[in-house]
Design a protein around this motif. Structure first.
Motif, PDB file in Angstrom:
ATOM      1  N   ALA A   5       0.863  -1.186   0.000  1.00 46.13           N
ATOM      2  CA  ALA A   5       0.000   0.000   0.000  1.00 46.13           C
ATOM      3  C   ALA A   5       0.893   1.227   0.000  1.00 46.13           C
ATOM      4  O   ALA A   5       2.011   1.205   0.533  1.00 46.13           O
ATOM      5  N   ARG A   6       0.423   2.296  -0.602  1.00 46.05           N
ATOM      6  CA  ARG A   6       1.221   3.521  -0.611  1.00 46.05           C
ATOM      7  C   ARG A   6       1.090   4.229   0.728  1.00 46.05           C
ATOM      8  O   ARG A   6      -0.006   4.372   1.259  1.00 46.05           O
ATOM      9  N   GLU A   7       2.200   4.663   1.238  1.00 48.02           N
ATOM     10  CA  GLU A   7       2.238   5.319   2.531  1.00 48.02           C
ATOM     11  C   GLU A   7       1.515   6.665   2.475  1.00 48.02           C
ATOM     12  O   GLU A   7       1.728   7.464   1.578  1.00 48.02           O
ATOM     13  N   ARG A   8       0.642   6.879   3.439  1.00 45.39           N
ATOM     14  CA  ARG A   8       0.000   8.186   3.623  1.00 45.39           C
ATOM     15  C   ARG A   8       0.558   8.810   4.889  1.00 45.39           C
ATOM     16  O   ARG A   8       0.811   8.107   5.872  1.00 45.39           O
ATOM     17  N   LEU A  25      -0.079  15.041   7.664  1.00 47.00           N
ATOM     18  CA  LEU A  25      -0.609  15.911   6.622  1.00 47.00           C
ATOM     19  C   LEU A  25      -2.126  15.930   6.667  1.00 47.00           C
ATOM     20  O   LEU A  25      -2.757  16.982   6.521  1.00 47.00           O
ATOM     21  N   ARG A  26      -2.743  14.765   6.863  1.00 52.34           N
ATOM     22  CA  ARG A  26      -4.206  14.692   6.977  1.00 52.34           C
ATOM     23  C   ARG A  26      -4.694  15.517   8.172  1.00 52.34           C
ATOM     24  O   ARG A  26      -5.643  16.288   8.060  1.00 52.34           O
ATOM     25  N   LYS A  39       6.291  15.130  -2.257  1.00 52.51           N
ATOM     26  CA  LYS A  39       6.060  15.993  -1.108  1.00 52.51           C
ATOM     27  C   LYS A  39       4.787  16.792  -1.358  1.00 52.51           C
ATOM     28  O   LYS A  39       4.731  17.611  -2.273  1.00 52.51           O
ATOM     29  N   ASN A  40       3.760  16.540  -0.554  1.00 49.27           N
ATOM     30  CA  ASN A  40       2.479  17.205  -0.726  1.00 49.27           C
ATOM     31  C   ASN A  40       2.264  18.286   0.326  1.00 49.27           C
ATOM     32  O   ASN A  40       2.833  18.239   1.419  1.00 49.27           O
ATOM     33  N   ASP A  46      -2.922  20.290  -1.581  1.00 52.06           N
ATOM     34  CA  ASP A  46      -3.030  19.155  -2.503  1.00 52.06           C
ATOM     35  C   ASP A  46      -4.088  18.158  -2.046  1.00 52.06           C
ATOM     36  O   ASP A  46      -4.285  17.130  -2.685  1.00 52.06           O
ATOM     37  N   LEU A  47      -4.744  18.457  -0.920  1.00 52.03           N
ATOM     38  CA  LEU A  47      -5.748  17.565  -0.357  1.00 52.03           C
ATOM     39  C   LEU A  47      -7.122  18.222  -0.385  1.00 52.03           C
ATOM     40  O   LEU A  47      -7.243  19.443  -0.443  1.00 52.03           O
ATOM     41  N   ALA A  48      -8.158  17.391  -0.334  1.00 47.36           N
ATOM     42  CA  ALA A  48      -9.535  17.888  -0.299  1.00 47.36           C
ATOM     43  C   ALA A  48     -10.291  17.159   0.796  1.00 47.36           C
ATOM     44  O   ALA A  48     -10.122  15.957   0.999  1.00 47.36           O
ATOM     45  N   VAL A  49     -11.140  17.900   1.523  1.00 49.09           N
ATOM     46  CA  VAL A  49     -11.983  17.319   2.561  1.00 49.09           C
ATOM     47  C   VAL A  49     -13.283  16.854   1.922  1.00 49.09           C
ATOM     48  O   VAL A  49     -13.964  17.628   1.247  1.00 49.09           O
TER      49      VAL A  49
END
Length: 268
Positions: free
Chosen positions: A170-173, A177-178, A228-229, A233-236
């Motif tokens: 799995a790709r690391e999150r 950042l979240r 690097k995000n 770059d994220l959406a709720v």
């Protein structure tokens, strides 16, 4: 579907680049190579001892077929040369040009080609496992579109509940950042509302939903690869809208899904 190539004079800049006809009119440009696609090319090159891959080689033909089958890019964004054996061979040479053993004239390999190669050389075993997962169809766990199985007969009894041992990549999150994204939204708006439909978990579920929302990467990680995000770059999103973004062969952006929701509401 796929846009046919015109019979007029075409100057091909690259097999996966823009096409320019007489008069300067642009033809459809195939999408850029995603991290997972470049990983698969590296895996083939590694198996060949980093020797040159030609379009007539069996590996190039098989890899072309695999890349065309992966739902990384929407079908409507491709033309008939999308990930052809020729384009696979050219991309392989671009990647190979960054390899320490490469002694020929440099090619037009890009920054991402070099980044994926360096990641592969740094961890060939781990990257090889990821390549095998893609080949084996285990990309489903990445969130790629999966064609649902046919619905069973209403009276059919299907056995469930057995314990299964699963091993997958799995790709690391980054949880920091979240968390930072949620904190920024709360500080700015005093509530966590879905950016598409406005659903607020706390408003509906009270204290149980306080501070909760799902966070989505606008640019999928299977496209960007390690990157690097920022919180921008994220959406709720709410769970429903998050699922709808990932449903089907073409992933939508939050803006595109919001337009769809608005259009549907106007028909009611």
């Amino acid at each position: 579907m796929l846009e046919p190539v015109s019979s007029v004079l075409i100057r091909r800049l690259s097999d996966d680049g823009p096409r320019v006809r007489e008069g300067g009119l642009r033809k459809m440009r195939n999408p850029d190579w995603a991290w997972d696609e470049l990983l698969l090319v590296c895996d083939v090159l590694a198996a060949r001892g980093w020797t040159r891959l030609l379009e007539e080689h069996r590996e190039a033909v098989e890899l072309s077929r695999l890349l065309r089958s992966l739902p990384v890019h929407p079908v409507e964004s491709r033309d008939e040369r999308f990930r052809s054996p020729g384009s696979v061979a050219r991309k392989a040479e671009n990647i190979r040009a960054w390899h320490p053993s490469y002694a020929s004239k440099p090619t037009n390999g890009g920054k991402r080609d070099r980044e994926v190669l360096e990641a592969f050389l740094a961890d060939p075993e781990g990257m090889g496992l990821m390549a095998r997962a893609l080949r084996d169809g285990r990309w489903a766990s990445e969130g790629y579109a999966v064609v649902p199985a046919s619905e069973p007969d209403e009276q059919e009894e299907l056995f469930e509940g057995s314990l299964l041992y699963r091993r997958h990549l799995a790709r690391e999150r980054n949880p920091k950042l979240r968390r930072k994204k949620i904190e920024e939204v709360l500080a700015l708006h005093r509530r966590l509302a879905c950016e598409v439909c406005g659903f607020d978990f706390q408003q509906v579920y009270g204290e149980r939903g306080s501070g909760y929302a799902e966070v989505h990467h606008v640019l999928p990680l299977h496209v960007s690869g390690p990157v690097k995000n920022r919180t921008s770059d994220l959406a709720v999103l709410c769970a429903n809208c998050h699922r709808m973004i990932h449903r089907g062969k073409q992933w939508l952006t939050p803006v595109e899904l919001r337009e769809l929701v608005t259009a549907q509401a106007s028909w009611r």
